[in-house]
Design an enzyme around this catalytic site. Structure first.
Site, short mmCIF file in Angstrom:
data_model
loop_
_atom_site.label_atom_id
_atom_site.label_comp_id
_atom_site.label_asym_id
_atom_site.label_seq_id
_atom_site.Cartn_x
_atom_site.Cartn_y
_atom_site.Cartn_z
N ALA A 46 0.84 -1.20 0.00
CA ALA A 46 0.00 0.00 0.00
C ALA A 46 0.88 1.25 0.00
O ALA A 46 1.87 1.32 0.72
CB ALA A 46 -0.91 0.01 1.22
N TYR A 102 3.64 -4.95 -11.24
CA TYR A 102 4.22 -6.27 -11.00
C TYR A 102 4.92 -6.82 -12.24
O TYR A 102 6.00 -7.41 -12.14
CB TYR A 102 3.16 -7.24 -10.49
CG TYR A 102 2.48 -6.76 -9.23
CD1 TYR A 102 3.19 -6.11 -8.22
CD2 TYR A 102 1.11 -6.92 -9.05
CE1 TYR A 102 2.56 -5.65 -7.07
CE2 TYR A 102 0.48 -6.48 -7.89
CZ TYR A 102 1.21 -5.85 -6.91
OH TYR A 102 0.58 -5.41 -5.78
#
Length: 133
Positions: free
Chosen positions: A57, A102
């Site tokens: 986060a 990612y």
């Protein structure tokens, strides 16, 4: 043996070229946990365990400043220190921002939740893996 870590990124202000002031503000967090889920292990050649990356986060005002990228790199350092070859994470299939992050960090898609999970009101997730050399 280490089984879990919570990595925290904090903002530091430079007072001058020779000294950095103490951290003032949280700018990101990520958890890593050693796991051994057989459904995941079938994608990981020769592994008996892996590091699972979760809870990444970054506050909205710190996004697009490479904070998440640095946190993922820190996860790689921990993986090497702890002797793990694989990092694994899940993301929502429709989260293009997370998927791009990612993928750019070297993770590859290896599987998806079955379509039926959407029938029971859940969002479909993907499983992504990074093998460290």
């Amino acid at each position: 043996m280490n089984r879990y870590a919570c990595l925290v990124a904090e903002h530091a202000k430079e007072d001058d070229a020779s000294q950095i002031s103490p951290p003032h503000q949280l700018v990101g967090v990520v958890d890593i946990t050693v796991l051994r889920d057989d459904d995941v292990l079938r994608h990981l050649e020769g592994a008996q365990e892996y590091l699972y990356v979760s809870g990444i986060a970054v506050p909205e005002n710190y996004r697009r400043q490479k904070v998440a990228t640095v946190l993922l790199q820190a996860c790689e350092v921990i993986a090497v220190l702890w002797g793990y070859q694989y990092l694994v994470l899940r993301a929502y299939e429709d989260d293009s921002g997370a998927r791009a992050l990612y993928t750019n960090a070297g993770y590859r898609l290896v599987s998806r939740d079955p379509t039926w999970v959407t029938w029971i009101g859940r969002k479909r997730r993907i499983l992504m893996v990074k093998r460290l050399r």
